[in-house]
Design an enzyme around this catalytic site. Structure first.
Site, mmCIF file in Angstrom:
data_model
loop_
_atom_site.group_PDB
_atom_site.id
_atom_site.type_symbol
_atom_site.label_atom_id
_atom_site.label_comp_id
_atom_site.label_asym_id
_atom_site.label_seq_id
_atom_site.Cartn_x
_atom_site.Cartn_y
_atom_site.Cartn_z
ATOM 1 N N GLY A 180 42.477 44.086 40.854
ATOM 2 C CA GLY A 180 43.038 42.874 40.248
ATOM 3 C C GLY A 180 43.150 41.821 41.338
ATOM 4 O O GLY A 180 43.751 42.059 42.393
ATOM 5 N N SER A 181 42.559 40.671 41.067
ATOM 6 C CA SER A 181 42.345 39.670 42.104
ATOM 7 C C SER A 181 43.574 39.331 42.969
ATOM 8 O O SER A 181 43.520 39.406 44.195
ATOM 9 C CB SER A 181 41.810 38.402 41.427
ATOM 10 O OG SER A 181 41.583 37.437 42.389
ATOM 11 N N ASN A 204 38.321 31.388 39.959
ATOM 12 C CA ASN A 204 38.070 32.728 39.389
ATOM 13 C C ASN A 204 37.766 32.694 37.893
ATOM 14 O O ASN A 204 38.485 33.318 37.089
ATOM 15 C CB ASN A 204 39.304 33.612 39.602
ATOM 16 C CG ASN A 204 39.156 34.551 40.789
ATOM 17 O OD1 ASN A 204 38.075 34.670 41.360
ATOM 18 N ND2 ASN A 204 40.234 35.217 41.161
ATOM 19 N N ILE A 205 36.736 31.991 37.500
ATOM 20 C CA ILE A 205 36.432 31.912 36.066
ATOM 21 C C ILE A 205 35.809 33.226 35.601
ATOM 22 O O ILE A 205 34.831 33.699 36.174
ATOM 23 C CB ILE A 205 35.517 30.703 35.792
ATOM 24 C CG1 ILE A 205 36.382 29.456 35.947
ATOM 25 C CG2 ILE A 205 34.868 30.789 34.403
ATOM 26 C CD1 ILE A 205 35.744 28.160 35.683
ATOM 27 N N LYS A 213 24.713 33.454 50.261
ATOM 28 C CA LYS A 213 24.328 32.226 50.982
ATOM 29 C C LYS A 213 25.459 31.705 51.869
ATOM 30 O O LYS A 213 25.341 30.649 52.477
ATOM 31 C CB LYS A 213 23.915 31.141 49.982
ATOM 32 C CG LYS A 213 22.647 31.472 49.227
ATOM 33 C CD LYS A 213 21.712 30.264 49.215
ATOM 34 C CE LYS A 213 20.284 30.602 48.855
ATOM 35 N NZ LYS A 213 20.147 31.155 47.502
ATOM 36 N N GLY A 214 26.581 32.414 51.919
ATOM 37 C CA GLY A 214 27.663 32.006 52.804
ATOM 38 C C GLY A 214 28.763 31.237 52.101
ATOM 39 O O GLY A 214 29.079 31.495 50.941
ATOM 40 N N GLY A 251 35.508 42.292 44.359
ATOM 41 C CA GLY A 251 36.630 42.163 45.303
ATOM 42 C C GLY A 251 36.270 41.353 46.545
ATOM 43 O O GLY A 251 37.155 40.977 47.311
ATOM 44 N N ALA A 252 34.987 41.055 46.733
ATOM 45 C CA ALA A 252 34.572 40.323 47.945
ATOM 46 C C ALA A 252 35.228 38.943 48.012
ATOM 47 O O ALA A 252 35.679 38.503 49.067
ATOM 48 C CB ALA A 252 33.052 40.180 47.984
ATOM 49 N N ASP A 278 38.078 38.010 46.760
ATOM 50 C CA ASP A 278 39.511 38.116 47.076
ATOM 51 C C ASP A 278 39.705 38.408 48.565
ATOM 52 O O ASP A 278 40.647 37.908 49.183
ATOM 53 C CB ASP A 278 40.169 39.249 46.270
ATOM 54 C CG ASP A 278 39.916 39.091 44.788
ATOM 55 O OD1 ASP A 278 39.812 37.944 44.320
ATOM 56 O OD2 ASP A 278 39.801 40.119 44.104
HETATM 57 O O1 KDG Z 1 38.067 39.871 42.087
HETATM 58 C C1 KDG Z 1 38.065 41.208 41.642
HETATM 59 C C2 KDG Z 1 38.625 41.201 40.297
HETATM 60 O O2 KDG Z 1 37.784 40.449 39.472
HETATM 61 C C3 KDG Z 1 38.755 42.535 39.677
HETATM 62 O O3 KDG Z 1 39.580 43.406 40.379
HETATM 63 C C4 KDG Z 1 39.221 42.450 38.264
HETATM 64 O O4 KDG Z 1 41.031 40.928 38.549
HETATM 65 C C5 KDG Z 1 40.029 41.258 37.960
HETATM 66 C C6 KDG Z 1 39.558 40.448 36.858
HETATM 67 O O5 KDG Z 1 40.406 39.998 36.129
HETATM 68 O O6 KDG Z 1 38.370 40.215 36.724
#
Ligand code: KDG
Length: 324
Positions: A33-34, A167-168, A236-237, A261-262, A264
């Site tokens: 979870g982010s 985080n869309i 690409k950075g 998770g990268a 986050d």
């Molecule tokens: O960034 C990683 C998260 O996307 C993953 O753990 C799940 O939090 C999450 C989500 O809501 O997509």
């Protein structure tokens, strides 16, 4: 220094093989979870953290509390709601698109989705220097979004730095109009904003040719109080805008096992560096190292590095970083 993150911490069932979930018999169980990942990430880099979340009174909720405590994250703002389940999700690999990862959520009506304004207490913000949340928390339910907006108000009143990752998640938002309506308050009021190329394309509804132009447009149109904008570009950075200037950072080549998770990990290392007073270029570089390292194992945060590990990694790969 202390960071408070707000978001749904979940249990992740990570397929150990490729193929459709109906034929997968073995999963690895991880805490994910982010925003929970970010709380763990900054803590590993020496910044105290707490997470404002809700879990069910079930075994998965207990699992999450155990993991957060084991990482030294303050859990005093975790609500245990015995009437609701803990959110869970599954990762399906390589099907139907080879190399692609698909995420399948079971989080509707979860404990976090039912969080409301009344659950947001002033005391959670005492001694907090930076608050971080993301577009995921704003997309889960109206009550969770209002709870986040109450947190934003408390931060503004108490001059707490607000950091926000767009985080869309396309499974949680119908279209750009809905995304903009739900994310707007945080876009307008956050000092640090993280986004990605895919998120910008979703918000503008078009493919991007020139990332800096698009990011400039994003800043001008939506991010009134933003001082630092970071755009993560995957392999690409990354680029960051701060003080009227753009900074660029390449990626580090590693053996990718699990890329979830990268982003986050990147945010955590960037924020930890920022709070330690490092310059934007260094923050980007640390974000890039952490983002690369967490992809080397399954699970979102397990391979998140501490200071010493970042140095060991940099000593080994010095000069081998590159823009792909
Ligand atoms: O960034 C990683 C998260 O996307 C993953 O753990 C799940 O939090 C999450 C989500 O809501 O997509």
């Amino acid at each position: 220094m202390k960071v408070l993150t707000m978001g749904e911490v979940m249990i992740q069932f990570n397929s150990t093989v490729t193929g459709p979930l109906r034929h997968v018999n073995y999963f690895e169980k991880h805490v994910a979870g982010s925003e929970g990942n970010v709380a763990i990430g900054v803590k590993r880099l020496g910044i105290d953290s707490a997470v404002l979340t809700a879990v069910g009174g079930d075994e998965f909720g207990k699992n999450i509390l155990m993991a957060l405590k084991a990482e030294g994250v303050d859990t005093s703002a975790v609500k245990v709601d015995s009437s609701k389940p803990t959110g869970i999700y599954f990762i399906q690999r390589g099907f139907p698109i080879p190399e692609h990862v698909d995420v399948v959520y079971y989080r509707k009506d979860s404990a976090f989705s039912n969080l409301s304004e009344e659950d947001i207490k002033d005391e959670y913000f005492k001694d907090i220097d930076l608050f971080h949340t993301s577009g995921i928390s704003l997309s889960l339910s109206d009550s969770a979004r209002k709870a986040c907006e109450k947190a934003l108000k408390i931060c503004t009143e108490n001059k707490i730095i607000v950091s926000f990752d767009t985080n869309i998640r396309r499974k949680l938002l119908r279209d750009r109009k809905e995304a903009l309506e739900k994310l707007n308050l945080f876009l307008e009021n956050s000092k640090i904003i993280f986004t990605g190329k895919g998120d910008l394309e979703f918000i503008f509804g078009e493919k991007i040719d020139n990332i800096e132009n698009m990011a400039d447009e994003f800043l001008k149109s939506y991010c009134k109080n933003c001082e630092t904008l970071v755009v993560k570009l995957g392999e690409k950075g990354s680029i960051a805008w701060n003080g009227g200037k753009w900074y660029h950072q390449g990626t580090f080549k590693v053996n990718v096992v699990d890329e979830v998770g990268a982003g986050d990990a990147f945010d955590s290392a960037f924020l930890a560096c920022y709070l330690k007073g490092k310059d934007t270029q260094t923050c980007l570089k640390m974000g890039s190292v952490a983002g690369a390292l967490v992809t080397t194992t399954r699970g979102d945060y397990e391979a998140f590095p501490g200071e010493k590990e970042i140095q060991e990694f940099l000593n080994k790969v010095q000069g081998k970083e590159y823009l792909r």
